[in-house]
Design an enzyme around this catalytic site. Structure first.
Site, PDB file in Angstrom:
ATOM      1  N   ARG A 133      28.182  43.670  35.792  1.00 47.30           N
ATOM      2  CA  ARG A 133      29.389  44.153  35.101  1.00 47.30           C
ATOM      3  C   ARG A 133      29.120  45.513  34.479  1.00 47.30           C
ATOM      4  O   ARG A 133      30.022  46.323  34.303  1.00 47.30           O
ATOM      5  CB  ARG A 133      29.843  43.157  34.022  1.00 47.30           C
ATOM      6  CG  ARG A 133      31.256  43.479  33.505  1.00 47.30           C
ATOM      7  CD  ARG A 133      31.786  42.479  32.502  1.00 47.30           C
ATOM      8  NE  ARG A 133      30.986  42.471  31.298  1.00 47.30           N
ATOM      9  CZ  ARG A 133      30.372  41.410  30.796  1.00 47.30           C
ATOM     10  NH1 ARG A 133      30.459  40.242  31.384  1.00 47.30           N
ATOM     11  NH2 ARG A 133      29.663  41.517  29.697  1.00 47.30           N
ATOM     12  N   TYR A 189      52.953  57.548  37.765  1.00 47.92           N
ATOM     13  CA  TYR A 189      52.990  56.264  38.484  1.00 47.92           C
ATOM     14  C   TYR A 189      53.709  55.201  37.631  1.00 47.92           C
ATOM     15  O   TYR A 189      53.367  55.016  36.453  1.00 47.92           O
ATOM     16  CB  TYR A 189      51.544  55.863  38.767  1.00 47.92           C
ATOM     17  CG  TYR A 189      51.358  54.600  39.558  1.00 47.92           C
ATOM     18  CD1 TYR A 189      51.889  54.465  40.839  1.00 47.92           C
ATOM     19  CD2 TYR A 189      50.621  53.545  39.042  1.00 47.92           C
ATOM     20  CE1 TYR A 189      51.691  53.305  41.568  1.00 47.92           C
ATOM     21  CE2 TYR A 189      50.412  52.380  39.772  1.00 47.92           C
ATOM     22  CZ  TYR A 189      50.959  52.272  41.039  1.00 47.92           C
ATOM     23  OH  TYR A 189      50.761  51.122  41.761  1.00 47.92           O
TER      24      TYR A 189
HETATM   25  C1  LIG Z   1      48.565  53.243  43.502  1.00 45.72           C
HETATM   26  C2  LIG Z   1      48.504  54.213  42.387  1.00 45.72           C
HETATM   27  C3  LIG Z   1      47.848  53.921  41.185  1.00 45.72           C
HETATM   28  C4  LIG Z   1      47.286  52.562  40.896  1.00 45.72           C
HETATM   29  O1  LIG Z   1      46.193  52.279  41.715  1.00 45.72           O
HETATM   30  P1  LIG Z   1      45.788  50.781  42.131  1.00 45.72           P
HETATM   31  O2  LIG Z   1      44.516  50.998  42.846  1.00 45.72           O
HETATM   32  O3  LIG Z   1      46.907  50.266  42.976  1.00 45.72           O
HETATM   33  O4  LIG Z   1      45.654  49.998  40.880  1.00 45.72           O
HETATM   34  C5  LIG Z   1      47.739  54.926  40.235  1.00 45.72           C
HETATM   35  N1  LIG Z   1      48.272  56.141  40.426  1.00 45.72           N
HETATM   36  C6  LIG Z   1      48.939  56.451  41.559  1.00 45.72           C
HETATM   37  C7  LIG Z   1      49.508  57.819  41.707  1.00 45.72           C
HETATM   38  C8  LIG Z   1      49.086  55.501  42.565  1.00 45.72           C
HETATM   39  O5  LIG Z   1      49.770  55.793  43.662  1.00 45.72           O
END
Ligand SMILES: *Cc1c(COP(=O)(O)O)cnc(C)c1O
Length: 402
Positions: A54, A107
């Protein structure tokens, strides 16, 4: 050494593993020690070894070392997903009573995290429009963090990173930038002053839609210690098998991005000249807002962009178009080898209001252009668009918003 070579270069490390071409996947939750003395030193945080996965694992470390160099950072921390990277980074730098200023084009789940989790912990978030030139008036006495993403992964807005970082720093706030769209090969936000950079490595970095991966990098030693503590205590750790897949993906990142760029531009230019298309949202097109800034800030374009069609004659037209596609899978996510289409159409008024604030129409689609032959992708879209009837009188018109 050029980036392409650096990503393939593993020569020295091979000596420690019988010359095996690939790094081993260290499938171990725990590590043992030859003596009590060695164990006590590891427990005290001294010594180079590993204690428990971890907190650190050699396969994960190999990936972190490569990504730190690519991003021009002093340190890198990989996590179980992009959201794990983002949430750990935010939690590491804010305290109850603090304010966070966030670009509205970030996002979506980041906005949800701030509303549904951080608000309850006494952290306030406000959002600014991505075309805001001066965020100074929006900064409050307790603004600890400014959160950016450029290009935005839905509206593709380009932010002036150097300017926004300078405004945040003058106020004593830290900056986190989500760099998933461009990857460290095409943009390095630390160069513009970003204190922390985060990625969804799930997208282009791993690149094969077979792994979830988050990346945090920083140029500040003190921040690294804090980020490491928080990410480790949250248990947001990446596993060694995922790290191995990401290391494998990284080797072809320069080749893949070059192809995504070529295919993406070809498809975007073709769409832009199609009479049923209202607008193409691709930062690499000279007509795109702030294209000049994007050209200075980035070294290339990835394959994710938006397209808006003229409104359909009936809702069935949307289904007819999307269902007729053969190479574009209908789905979320992006950055993999395969082409995907994300229809933005929504009946949720809150989502529609968010689109409206970002200037997005309800007849938008996001395309993740993959590594297939570009001509096949264009032929696929061309055939599918024959099934789409825009509203009366719209077909064949050229729109000046293009
Ligand atoms: C998909 C995405 C995330 C989140 O990533 P995950 O690996 O799905 O948790 C963050 N920022 C952007 C711009 C994304 O497209």
């Amino acid at each position: 050494m050029k980036t392409t070579t650096f990503l393939l270069d593993d020569g020295l490390a091979r000596r420690d593993r019988f010359g095996a071409v690939n790094p081993p996947i260290y499938h171990a939750s725990t590590f043992t020690f030859p003596t009590l003395q060695a164990f006590l030193e590891a427990m005290a945080g001294r010594g180079e070894g590993y204690l428990y996965s971890r907190e650190g694992n050699p396969t994960v470390r190999a990936l972190e070392d490569k990504l730190a160099v690519l991003e021009g950072a002093d340190a890198c921390l990989c996590t179980a997903s992009g959201m794990a990277a983002i949430t750990a980074a935010i939690l590491a730098v804010v305290q109850a009573g603090d304010h966070v200023l966030v670009v509205e084009s970030c996002y979506g789940p980041v906005r949800r995290f701030l509303h549904e989790v951080m608000a309850g912990l006494g952290i306030t978030a406000t959002f600014f429009h991505p075309e805001t030139d001066d965020i100074t008036p929006l900064l409050r006495s307790r603004t600890r963090l400014v959160y950016l993403e450029s290009p935005g992964s839905l509206s593709f807005h380009i932010l002036d990173l150097a300017r926004l970082c300078a405004q945040a720093h003058r106020h004593g706030a830290l900056v986190i930038t989500d760099n998933s769209w461009a990857t460290p090969l095409y943009q390095q936000p630390h160069r513009f002053g970003s204190d922390i950079v985060v990625h969804s490595g799930t997208k282009y970095i791993a690149g094969h839609s077979d792994v979830l991966l988050g990346v945090i990098t920083t140029t500040r030693k003190d921040l690294y210690t804090r980020l490491k503590t928080v990410a480790t205590l949250l248990g947001a750790t990446l596993g060694p098998a995922e790290a191995y897949l990401a290391l494998r993906g990284l080797r072809t990142l320069p080749l893949r991005l070059a192809r995504h760029q070529e295919n993406g531009l070809a498809v975007a230019r073709w769409l832009q000249s199609h009479p049923k298309v209202r607008r193409v949202l691709h930062p690499g097109l000279p007509t795109f807002p702030r294209h000049e800034l994007a050209t200075r800030q980035m070294q290339g374009w990835s394959g994710l962009f938006g397209v808006e069609l003229h409104p359909p004659a009936s809702p069935e037209q949307r289904h007819a178009f999307v269902n007729a596609l053969r190479h574009f899978g209908i789905g979320v996510s992006w950055g993999g080898y395969e082409s995907l289409i994300l229809p933005l159409y929504t009946e949720d008024p809150a989502v529609a209001a968010h689109y409206a604030r970002l200037g997005l129409s309800n007849d938008g689609y996001r395309l993740s252009v993959g590594l297939e032959d570009g001509d096949d992708l264009i032929a696929d879209l061309e055939a599918a668009l024959t099934h789409y009837e825009p509203d009366d009188g719209r077909e064949g018109t050229m729109d000046d918003t293009r």
